[in-house]
Structures are given as structure tokens and as C-alpha cells.
Scaffold this motif. Structure first.
Motif, mmCIF file in Angstrom:
data_model
loop_
_atom_site.group_PDB
_atom_site.id
_atom_site.type_symbol
_atom_site.label_atom_id
_atom_site.label_comp_id
_atom_site.label_asym_id
_atom_site.label_seq_id
_atom_site.Cartn_x
_atom_site.Cartn_y
_atom_site.Cartn_z
ATOM 1 N N MET A 1 15.479 8.056 -45.489
ATOM 2 C CA MET A 1 14.587 6.908 -45.495
ATOM 3 C C MET A 1 13.219 7.347 -46.001
ATOM 4 N N SER A 29 14.013 1.394 -37.273
ATOM 5 C CA SER A 29 14.729 0.318 -37.947
ATOM 6 C C SER A 29 15.707 -0.305 -36.957
ATOM 7 N N THR A 30 16.130 -1.510 -37.244
ATOM 8 C CA THR A 30 17.056 -2.193 -36.340
ATOM 9 C C THR A 30 18.414 -1.506 -36.284
ATOM 10 N N ASP A 31 18.691 -0.618 -37.230
ATOM 11 C CA ASP A 31 19.943 0.132 -37.166
ATOM 12 C C ASP A 31 19.765 1.540 -36.590
ATOM 13 N N ILE A 35 11.251 5.425 -37.875
ATOM 14 C CA ILE A 35 10.275 5.169 -38.932
ATOM 15 C C ILE A 35 9.000 5.950 -38.644
ATOM 16 N N SER A 91 13.348 -6.120 -39.889
ATOM 17 C CA SER A 91 14.056 -4.860 -40.060
ATOM 18 C C SER A 91 13.632 -3.750 -39.114
ATOM 19 N N SER A 92 12.708 -4.026 -38.183
ATOM 20 C CA SER A 92 12.237 -2.944 -37.319
ATOM 21 C C SER A 92 11.903 -3.439 -35.915
ATOM 22 N N ILE A 122 5.646 -2.480 -42.595
ATOM 23 C CA ILE A 122 6.981 -1.911 -42.807
ATOM 24 C C ILE A 122 7.791 -2.734 -43.793
ATOM 25 N N ASP A 123 7.858 -4.030 -43.572
ATOM 26 C CA ASP A 123 8.639 -4.867 -44.475
ATOM 27 C C ASP A 123 8.089 -4.783 -45.902
#
Length: 133
Positions: A1, A29-31, A35, A91-92, A122-123
Motif C-alpha cells: 500500500m 483500511s476497511t480490509d 495506513i 475505505s478507512s 485518505i480517500d
């Protein structure tokens, strides 16, 4: 990343200043990928990020199952303190660690204010990165 913008780490540092008894802060991140983080040496960032993603999944399914819409935040109160996770854009997530002496209202207030700023950073940063093949 790709590395997070320095402003993300600066935002986490500002949270540490504004919230008494805050002992750690992370954006993932959501996965479940780290970060940026300010965690104590005894907390493994990758493990915390993975557990945060799992908690996010359960929280999202729970709010949907009871008709309360999309995930916004989750607070876990343990014997020695709090773990709070907040949606920070699409996404975070922001996860904060605090001692049992923390003022939860202040924790929530500052986190809720920080999340839109983090989401924009972030986005925006990861939206404009080149595609990897």
C-alpha cells in the motif's frame, strides 16, 4: 500500500494532544491494512488493524440486521480501558485506545470531528494513485 500522507499521522498526533488518557491511535483500511498508527510497542499494528476490520464487519452486519443503517462507530469497554472504532470515509476506519479514566464523551467528540478530515486525506490520496498491475 502507498504511504499515507503525513497529514494523517499529524491528525493522529493532534488527537493524542486533544484527548486525555488516549494511549493509541490508528487509521486502517476497511480490509485491515495499516495506513498510519501511533500505538505502544506492546500493541502489534497489523494485528490491531486485522481485528478492527473483523469488528467492523460484525458491527456493520449487526446495524444492518436490526435496520439501523450503515456502520458509524463501535465502542468496546474493557476492564482496563476502551477501544473505539469510527468510520472514516468509505475505505478507512479510525481506532482509538484509551485508559479506563478517559472521558468517553470527549473521545467520541474529537474522533467524530477528526473522521471527516481523515476521510478527505485518505480517500483523496489513494484515489489519485496510479493503478498497480
Amino acid at each position: 500500500m502507498t504511504a499515507a500522507p503525513p497529514e494523517v499521522l499529524a491528525e493522529l498526533q493532534e488527537l493524542r494532544v486533544r484527548v486525555p488518557y488516549l494511549t493509541g491511535a490508528m487509521v486502517a483500511s476497511t480490509d485491515g491494512l495499516v495506513i498510519a498508527h501511533l500505538l505502544a510497542k506492546n500493541a502489534e499494528p497489523d494485528g490491531v488493524a486485522a481485528l478492527t476490520a473483523a469488528a467492523l464487519g460484525v458491527g456493520a452486519r449487526l446495524t444492518e440486521a436490526v435496520g439501523h443503517g450503515g456502520f458509524r462507530e463501535l465502542l468496546v469497554n474493557g476492564e482496563f480501558g476502551y477501544v473505539a472504532t469510527y468510520a472514516a470515509g468509505v475505505s478507512s476506519v479510525l481506532t482509538l485506545l484509551a485508559t479506563a479514566d478517559a472521558n468517553v464523551g470527549r473521545l467520541n467528540l474529537e474522533a467524530r470531528r477528526a473522521c471527516p478530515r481523515l476521510a478527505a486525506l485518505i480517500d483523496g490520496a489513494f484515489q489519485h494513485r496510479p493503478q498497480q498491475v
